[in-house]
Design an enzyme around this catalytic site. Structure first.
Site, short mmCIF file in Angstrom:
data_model
loop_
_atom_site.label_atom_id
_atom_site.label_comp_id
_atom_site.label_asym_id
_atom_site.label_seq_id
_atom_site.Cartn_x
_atom_site.Cartn_y
_atom_site.Cartn_z
N ASP A 174 0.38 -1.10 -0.09
CA ASP A 174 -0.30 0.14 0.30
C ASP A 174 0.48 1.01 -0.24
OD1 ASP A 174 0.61 0.77 3.16
OD2 ASP A 174 0.53 -1.28 3.06
N GLY A 315 5.24 0.48 5.09
CA GLY A 315 4.23 -0.35 4.03
C GLY A 315 5.09 -0.56 2.39
N GLU A 316 4.47 -0.86 1.53
CA GLU A 316 4.71 -0.55 0.46
C GLU A 316 4.76 -2.39 0.21
OE1 GLU A 316 8.45 1.07 -0.24
OE2 GLU A 316 8.27 3.11 0.90
N ALA A 317 4.10 -2.90 0.90
CA ALA A 317 4.82 -4.72 0.90
C ALA A 317 6.35 -4.62 1.26
CB ALA A 317 4.63 -4.92 -0.23
N SER A 318 6.92 -3.56 2.53
CA SER A 318 8.29 -3.93 2.78
C SER A 318 8.14 -5.16 3.29
CB SER A 318 9.14 -2.93 2.45
OG SER A 318 8.32 -2.24 3.71
#
Length: 349
Positions: A174, A315-318
């Site tokens: 996200d 976030g960011e799928a990290s």
């Protein structure tokens, strides 16, 4: 567009393969249970993938980006223009998830659902624009019914593309300024918890900023107190990217693709997905425990035990990408270790 597809049945895990994988683990040259969650993850993947040799080599990562109307309330430490700017950064390879995906040899898809400063056509970005942002949920519902439909479908489209690529694991990410406010509001409604137990610093708010964020969410919960179903709560309090994650998680379970869930935003979407379609729950594996206040409570609600706890909150799928090598090693150990009989090692009686 109809939401009937959300209630379509999910593929059922193969319990017999879970039993076989569990029995196999007991025969490997190690004390039973000594590899902890790595054993549990390998067993779960064997059941979900319906194979004696689970693997997560082919991985698809979709990062959904969108802006939030509630940013008008001053709930973020960063300006709203950052969302659109980060879409470009994802595509040009400069973001954390971009670096991680390259190093993990994972497919990275960036999906722009609507930003206030539209970066336009960018190679590597799928444009699924719904609106420049959601509405301010302190004034009215965040989304119309049509917008919610479109956001859910955008997530399902990503899973359909992943399925065509025969991936073994799906990861959703996200990006959206003010999305921790939206996620905390949605989680508060779904779990019937006070916002103070779920709202945190987000992009870096101080104590006063967090207090203001809680008050904003409290106003929104009062305004939308008549929204009782998970779908309506998602429409009134969610974001385009959160709804896309919900759609992706349900679609993945229906397609038989395991999901590795990221942090606070993604876990909020997981709670919504399970509330809407309970059969999706077995398909969700959890990557990490975020430093974001409230994430531990969300994991508890799902009875989820994440792989790592590194104080991440990007976030960011990290976080999911960082945990992926552990999942790969879990499979490698399950598939590659010798049994006591093969190694000529004495087993316990």
């Amino acid at each position: 567009m109809s939401l009937d597809w959300l209630s379509a049945p999910c593929i059922q895990p193969a319990t017999e393969l879970a039993d076989a994988a569990r029995a196999h683990q007991l025969q490997l040259t190690k004390p039973p249970g000594s590899l902890g969650q790595l054993e549990a993850m390998a067993i779960q993947l064997a059941s979900l993938q319906r194979t004696a040799q689970p693997a997560v080599d082919r991985v698809w990562i979709s990062v959904f980006a969108a802006d939030h109307g509630v940013a008008e309330e001053g709930v973020s430490a960063f300006p709203q223009v950052v969302t659109g700017e980060m879409v470009r950064n994802f595509a040009t390879g400069g973001a954390a998830i971009s670096v991680l995906a390259r190093n993990l040899d994972a497919k990275l898809e960036v999906v722009n659902l609507g930003t206030v400063n539209d970066p336009g056509e960018i190679p590597g970005v799928r444009r699924a624009i719904i609106a420049p942002s959601t509405a301010n949920f302190c004034v009215g519902p965040a989304m119309t019914e049509a917008q919610l439909d479109a956001a859910l479908d955008a997530g399902a489209q990503s899973v359909r593309a992943a399925s065509k690529a025969s991936v073994q694991l799906f990861i959703g990410g996200d990006m959206g300024i003010a999305n921790t406010t939206s996620a905390a509001a949605l989680a508060s409604a779904l779990l019937d918890e006070p916002p103070s137990s779920l709202a945190g610093a987000g992009t870096g708010l101080n104590a006063a900023g967090i207090k203001h964020k809680v008050s904003v969410i409290e106003r929104a919960l009062v305004l939308h107190s008549t929204a009782k179903s998970a779908v309506e709560q998602l429409r009134c309090l969610g974001g385009f990217e959160i709804a896309a994650l919900v759609g992706a998680y349900v679609a993945a379970a229906q397609a038989g693709i395991p999901v590795l869930v990221d942090g606070f935003i993604s876990t909020t979407a997981a709670i919504a997905a399970v509330a809407i379609q309970p059969e999706a729950r077995p398909w969700l594996l959890f990557a990490h425990r975020s430093k974001e206040h409230g994430h531990a409570r969300l994991l508890m609600a799902l009875q989820a035990e994440p792989l790592i706890d590194l104080g991440l909150r990007l976030g960011e799928a990290s976080g999911a990408a960082i945990a992926l090598p552990l999942l790969r090693l879990a499979c490698t150990l399950h598939n590659g270790m010798a049994t006591f009989e093969q190694a000529g090692v004495s087993n316990v009686d």
